[in-house]
Design a protein around this motif. Structure first.
Motif, short mmCIF file in Angstrom:
data_model
loop_
_atom_site.label_atom_id
_atom_site.label_comp_id
_atom_site.label_asym_id
_atom_site.label_seq_id
_atom_site.Cartn_x
_atom_site.Cartn_y
_atom_site.Cartn_z
N LEU A 1 17.84 -5.79 6.63
CA LEU A 1 18.94 -5.97 5.60
C LEU A 1 19.86 -7.32 5.99
O LEU A 1 20.28 -8.24 5.16
CB LEU A 1 19.92 -5.00 5.20
N ILE A 2 20.47 -7.24 7.17
CA ILE A 2 20.93 -8.59 7.59
C ILE A 2 20.03 -9.51 8.27
O ILE A 2 20.76 -10.78 8.58
CB ILE A 2 22.04 -7.90 8.77
N SER A 3 18.86 -9.64 8.17
CA SER A 3 18.00 -10.74 8.66
C SER A 3 18.24 -11.99 7.70
O SER A 3 18.74 -11.58 6.47
CB SER A 3 16.49 -10.26 8.80
N PRO A 4 17.71 -13.18 7.84
CA PRO A 4 17.76 -14.02 6.74
C PRO A 4 16.74 -13.84 5.69
O PRO A 4 16.95 -14.70 4.65
CB PRO A 4 17.05 -15.43 7.62
N PHE A 5 15.98 -12.60 5.42
CA PHE A 5 15.50 -12.56 4.44
C PHE A 5 16.02 -11.27 3.45
O PHE A 5 15.61 -10.94 2.48
CB PHE A 5 14.03 -11.83 4.69
N GLY A 6 17.16 -10.79 3.85
CA GLY A 6 17.89 -9.81 3.19
C GLY A 6 18.97 -10.40 2.52
O GLY A 6 18.89 -11.17 1.51
N LEU A 7 20.38 -9.86 2.86
CA LEU A 7 21.19 -10.47 2.12
C LEU A 7 21.82 -11.82 2.30
O LEU A 7 22.33 -12.34 1.02
CB LEU A 7 22.63 -9.61 2.88
N PRO A 8 21.50 -12.55 3.30
CA PRO A 8 21.91 -14.07 3.28
C PRO A 8 20.95 -14.72 2.25
O PRO A 8 21.35 -15.45 1.57
CB PRO A 8 21.58 -14.47 4.71
N LEU A 9 19.74 -14.23 1.95
CA LEU A 9 19.05 -14.86 0.81
C LEU A 9 19.61 -14.56 -0.26
O LEU A 9 19.64 -15.67 -1.44
CB LEU A 9 17.66 -14.21 0.93
N ILE A 10 20.04 -13.49 -0.66
CA ILE A 10 20.63 -13.22 -1.95
C ILE A 10 21.95 -14.12 -2.01
O ILE A 10 22.14 -14.61 -3.24
CB ILE A 10 20.99 -11.75 -2.07
N ALA A 11 22.63 -14.15 -0.95
CA ALA A 11 23.72 -14.94 -1.05
C ALA A 11 23.45 -16.50 -1.25
O ALA A 11 23.93 -17.09 -2.22
CB ALA A 11 24.66 -15.17 0.06
N ALA A 12 22.40 -17.11 -0.67
CA ALA A 12 21.99 -18.27 -0.82
C ALA A 12 21.49 -18.68 -2.40
O ALA A 12 21.92 -19.49 -2.76
CB ALA A 12 21.06 -18.77 0.13
N PHE A 13 21.01 -17.65 -2.87
CA PHE A 13 20.49 -17.71 -4.32
C PHE A 13 21.68 -17.76 -5.03
O PHE A 13 21.55 -18.68 -6.05
CB PHE A 13 19.49 -16.41 -4.66
N LEU A 14 22.60 -16.99 -5.12
CA LEU A 14 23.76 -17.14 -5.97
C LEU A 14 24.58 -18.54 -5.76
O LEU A 14 25.12 -18.77 -6.70
CB LEU A 14 24.74 -15.84 -5.76
N VAL A 15 24.58 -18.89 -4.57
CA VAL A 15 25.42 -20.27 -4.46
C VAL A 15 24.48 -21.49 -4.98
O VAL A 15 25.21 -22.28 -5.49
CB VAL A 15 25.53 -20.69 -2.79
N GLU A 16 23.21 -21.28 -4.88
CA GLU A 16 22.31 -22.40 -5.50
C GLU A 16 22.42 -22.11 -7.19
O GLU A 16 22.58 -23.10 -7.90
CB GLU A 16 20.91 -22.28 -5.23
N LEU A 17 22.73 -20.87 -7.59
CA LEU A 17 22.83 -20.84 -8.99
C LEU A 17 24.33 -21.21 -9.36
O LEU A 17 24.28 -21.96 -10.52
CB LEU A 17 22.87 -19.24 -9.07
N LEU A 18 25.27 -21.32 -8.58
CA LEU A 18 26.51 -21.78 -8.96
C LEU A 18 26.38 -23.34 -8.92
O LEU A 18 26.99 -23.98 -9.77
CB LEU A 18 27.69 -21.21 -7.95
#
Length: 94
Positions: free
Chosen positions: A67-84
């Motif tokens: 969950l805290i690896s780069p394939f978990g929550l940070p990937l979701i956060a990066a997706f949302l930032v790119e969407l913004l």
């Protein structure tokens, strides 16, 4: 008319540009730190499963490490930032 819309949207796009840049930097830094923490959590999970013979607790720790690896929550956060960022670019294109 188009010039007035661009003039009205300029402060919004400027604020979004600064926000996206800050969020991208924060995502990069947190991904590096959380990657190290995820590795330590994974090693502890393996130690728990092998040395303590507690497989369910080791699997829970592995789930936390994922969950805290780069394939978990940070990937979701990066997706949302790119969407913004895409939304910001679409506002700039008006």
């Amino acid at each position: 008319m188009r010039f007035l819309i661009k003039l009205f949207l300029f402060p919004i796009t400027l604020a979004l540009t600064i926000l996206v840049a800050a969020c991208r930097l924060l995502c990069q830094l947190s991904t590096m730190v959380l990657g190290i923490v995820a590795f330590v959590c994974f090693v502890i999970a393996l130690g728990t499963m092998v040395l303590l013979q507690d497989v369910p607790e080791g699997l829970r720790l592995m789930g936390l490490a994922w969950l805290i690896s780069p394939f978990g929550l940070p990937l979701i956060a990066a997706f949302l930032v790119e969407l913004l960022g895409v939304f910001n670019d679409s506002l700039k294109a008006i």
